[in-house]
Motif scaffolding. Structure first.
Motif, PDB file in Angstrom:
ATOM      1  N   HIS A  31      -4.564   0.573  24.220  1.00  0.00           N
ATOM      2  CA  HIS A  31      -5.142  -0.761  24.615  1.00  0.00           C
ATOM      3  C   HIS A  31      -6.503   0.341  25.796  1.00  0.00           C
ATOM      4  N   GLU A  32      -5.545   1.461  26.538  1.00  0.00           N
ATOM      5  CA  GLU A  32      -6.010   2.868  27.173  1.00  0.00           C
ATOM      6  C   GLU A  32      -7.199   3.068  26.226  1.00  0.00           C
ATOM      7  N   LEU A  33      -7.036   3.470  24.764  1.00  0.00           N
ATOM      8  CA  LEU A  33      -7.954   3.796  24.080  1.00  0.00           C
ATOM      9  C   LEU A  33      -8.960   2.790  23.268  1.00  0.00           C
ATOM     10  N   LEU A  34      -8.451   2.280  23.958  1.00  0.00           N
ATOM     11  CA  LEU A  34      -9.742   1.055  23.731  1.00  0.00           C
ATOM     12  C   LEU A  34     -10.460   0.883  25.043  1.00  0.00           C
ATOM     13  N   LEU A  38       9.192   2.774  23.004  1.00  0.00           N
ATOM     14  CA  LEU A  38       7.903   3.345  22.202  1.00  0.00           C
ATOM     15  C   LEU A  38       6.713   2.203  21.300  1.00  0.00           C
ATOM     16  N   ARG A  39       7.455   1.359  21.552  1.00  0.00           N
ATOM     17  CA  ARG A  39       5.778  -0.395  21.018  1.00  0.00           C
ATOM     18  C   ARG A  39       4.996  -0.581  22.281  1.00  0.00           C
ATOM     19  N   ILE A  40       6.115  -0.408  23.190  1.00  0.00           N
ATOM     20  CA  ILE A  40       5.360  -0.956  24.579  1.00  0.00           C
ATOM     21  C   ILE A  40       4.166   0.493  24.747  1.00  0.00           C
ATOM     22  N   GLU A  41       4.089   1.798  24.836  1.00  0.00           N
ATOM     23  CA  GLU A  41       3.837   2.871  25.073  1.00  0.00           C
ATOM     24  C   GLU A  41       2.889   2.924  24.073  1.00  0.00           C
ATOM     25  N   LEU A  42       2.862   2.805  22.841  1.00  0.00           N
ATOM     26  CA  LEU A  42       1.976   2.514  21.680  1.00  0.00           C
ATOM     27  C   LEU A  42       0.875   1.631  22.595  1.00  0.00           C
ATOM     28  N   PRO A  86     -17.048   6.234  15.834  1.00  0.00           N
ATOM     29  CA  PRO A  86     -15.978   7.095  15.572  1.00  0.00           C
ATOM     30  C   PRO A  86     -14.842   6.807  14.702  1.00  0.00           C
ATOM     31  N   ALA A  87     -14.297   8.535  14.254  1.00  0.00           N
ATOM     32  CA  ALA A  87     -13.296   8.248  13.078  1.00  0.00           C
ATOM     33  C   ALA A  87     -11.625   7.547  13.544  1.00  0.00           C
ATOM     34  N   LYS A  88     -11.703   8.297  15.164  1.00  0.00           N
ATOM     35  CA  LYS A  88     -10.634   7.952  15.455  1.00  0.00           C
ATOM     36  C   LYS A  88     -11.164   6.612  16.751  1.00  0.00           C
ATOM     37  N   GLU A  89     -10.311   5.685  17.679  1.00  0.00           N
ATOM     38  CA  GLU A  89     -10.771   5.164  19.028  1.00  0.00           C
ATOM     39  C   GLU A  89     -11.813   5.777  19.548  1.00  0.00           C
TER      40      GLU A  89
END
Length: 504
Positions: A226-229, A217-221, A257-260
């Motif tokens: 990174h993808e969101l950045l 889960l940590r790796i996925e997050l 933006p409020a989120k990424e």
């Protein structure tokens, strides 16, 4: 009286037996805990063993087997029941045939050299139990067989141990006597020992599974973060890096933006002013065809100004934002701007299965004549500070939001209006993330049963009035800082977008 003493002696013997059994089970638990928390067993489970990975468990469980030989439990029938088989059995079930056979070999050879009439069958049984346990591990594809089957397996192995004694020892009557005295308690005690150890193993395996799930889960997050950045950088790259240089005007714009990533957007669209298009333009545009081009030459450049707010937040809003911006940019014209936005609405509905919508303000600025013609599709009214009168004018909505109703349905129509601009005037376009910004209540809800106070129009107008003399960029930053000061340490509840145009 003799019967009373006999009963007391029997009770003390039973108490001593239970205390001895609890002591041995405690030792088993301790050895199990220490063995399972070394790095060697997990290395076997993770399929990355070295020679040390096998040697260390063989030594640990081999010594445990020897310990089991010396620390037997004396039963009421004077039979001595030991835990010798338990070490190799556990070693095989959790680490495979190499470790199981090795631990059995250590415990078996030691038992053989102790001597006695049962040395051969006891030694052989210990070695075979370690090997068979390891083969069961292999047959189960390198996994522990589970609590229930481990307990059943222990009972079967001990029955096999007793059976081996009946085969090897001679005469048979003597072998049967030994088996009847030692067999039942040995089966019970070793099975109970396996219960304890299997419970420890099951919990440890569950701990490892939880750790693995946490790591995954940590790796996925981290990957998604990174993808969101990257998505945020892409989104910011499709927004104008800076306003166009326009003589006589000072402009600034930005989106937080409020989120990424967010659903707000703004744009500056260079337009070429042509006379109104020929008849048939609207019919061609609605049908998706290229409209007939005007024959007249370009007269004057104009600038399209857009600010919009897509419903929702996050990735869905960002995708819909990109589609909306592309449609606006493709359809933008300097004339009949209400009809142009209606065409955007039709094209948006054709590709909108999500039920999302967008509020949008679209204006066309004539920089030489200093007028702004606009339409407002359900968006927050831009605020025009009129310097000569020190007055405030709102460019109110002139129609519903885009992406919900077909043109003509329920009277859906956009209107357009225009306003003159004078030197010193300041136009502020914004999204509801500015006016609806509110601090978060300490309990996560409303304070004292009342709705939280929002930044609101009054505060925004006050900031504009008091700072209209600033440059467009400075005014934009002032509004942003006031909003952030108002909400304090609370998370930003919505995307916050501002566009400031000042007439010099």
């Amino acid at each position: 009286m003799d019967e009373i003493f006999r009963d007391q002696n029997a009770g003390m013997a039973l108490f001593k037996l239970l205390a001895d059994l609890i002591q041995k089970i405690f030792v088993i638990s301790l050895v199990g805990y220490l063995a399972m928390h070394t790095r060697h067993i997990p290395e076997i489970w993770e399929r990355r063993p070295t020679w040390k990975t096998y040697i260390i468990p063989v030594i640990i469980f081999g010594l445990f087997s020897i310990f089991g030989t010396y620390t037997g439990i004396v039963m009421p029938n004077k039979a001595i029941v030991n835990f010798r088989d338990l070490g190799p059995m556990i070693a095989g079930l959790i680490a495979g045939p190499i470790v199981g056979f090795g631990a059995g070999l250590v415990g078996g050879i030691h038992r053989y050299f102790l001597g006695g009439e049962t040395r051969l069958n006891c030694a052989l049984a210990t070695i075979l139990i370690g090997l068979i346990s390891g083969l069961v591990y292999k047959l189960n594809k390198g996994k522990f067989i589970g609590f229930f089957w481990a307990v059943v397996f222990a009972a079967v192995m001990e029955i096999g141990h007793v059976g081996l004694a009946l085969i090897i020892l001679k005469p048979f009557d003597h072998a049967l006597e030994i088996a009847s005295n030692v067999g039942p308690p040995m089966i019970v005690v070793n099975t109970m020992g396996m219960c304890v150890f299997a419970f420890i193993i099951r919990n440890l395996i569950r701990e490892k599974e939880i750790e693995s799930e946490k790591d995954a889960l940590r790796i996925e997050l981290e990957v998604k973060s990174h993808e969101l950045l990257i998505a945020r950088e892409i989104q910011r790259s499709i927004l104008p890096a800076s306003p166009p240089a326009l003589p006589g005007y000072d402009m600034a714009a930005d989106m937080w933006p409020a989120k990424e990533i967010g659903g707000d957007f703004y744009d500056f669209i260079p337009l070429s002013e042509n006379p109104p298009p020929p008849d048939g333009y609207r019919e061609h545009a609605i049908a998706g065809d290229s409209p007939p081009a005007p024959d007249n030459p370009i007269v004057d450049p104009r600038l399209g100004i857009v600010i919009a707010d897509v419903s929702g937040k996050g990735i869905p809003a960002a995708i819909f934002m990109a589609m909306s911006r592309t449609l606006v940019k493709a359809c933008a014209r300097p004339w009949h701007i209400a009809e142009v936005m209606e065409d955007v609405n039709q094209k948006m509905l054709a590709d909108n299965s999500s039920g999302m919508f967008v509020t949008l303000f679209y204006g066309v600025l004539d920089p030489k004549k200093r007028w702004l013609r606009y339409t407002n599709a359900g968006h927050n009214p831009p605020i025009l500070y009129q310097h000569s009168q020190s007055a405030i004018k709102y460019l109110n909505p002139l129609g519903p939001v885009l992406g919900v109703l077909e043109n003509g349905d329920f009277g859906f129509r956009l209107k357009e209006d225009e306003t003159e601009l004078e030197p010193g005037d300041v136009l502020v376009l914004y999204t509801d993330g500015v006016t609806e910004a509110a601090p978060e209540a300490p309990d996560g809800g409303a304070r004292h049963g009342k709705a939280l106070e929002m930044f609101g129009m009054e505060r925004l107008v006050k900031v504009i009035r008091e700072n209209h003399a600033l440059s467009a960029q400075a005014l934009l930053e002032k509004i942003q800082s006031e909003v952030r000061l108002f909400i304090g340490d609370s998370p930003q509840p919505d995307d916050l977008t501002l566009l400031v145009l000042k007439v010099l």
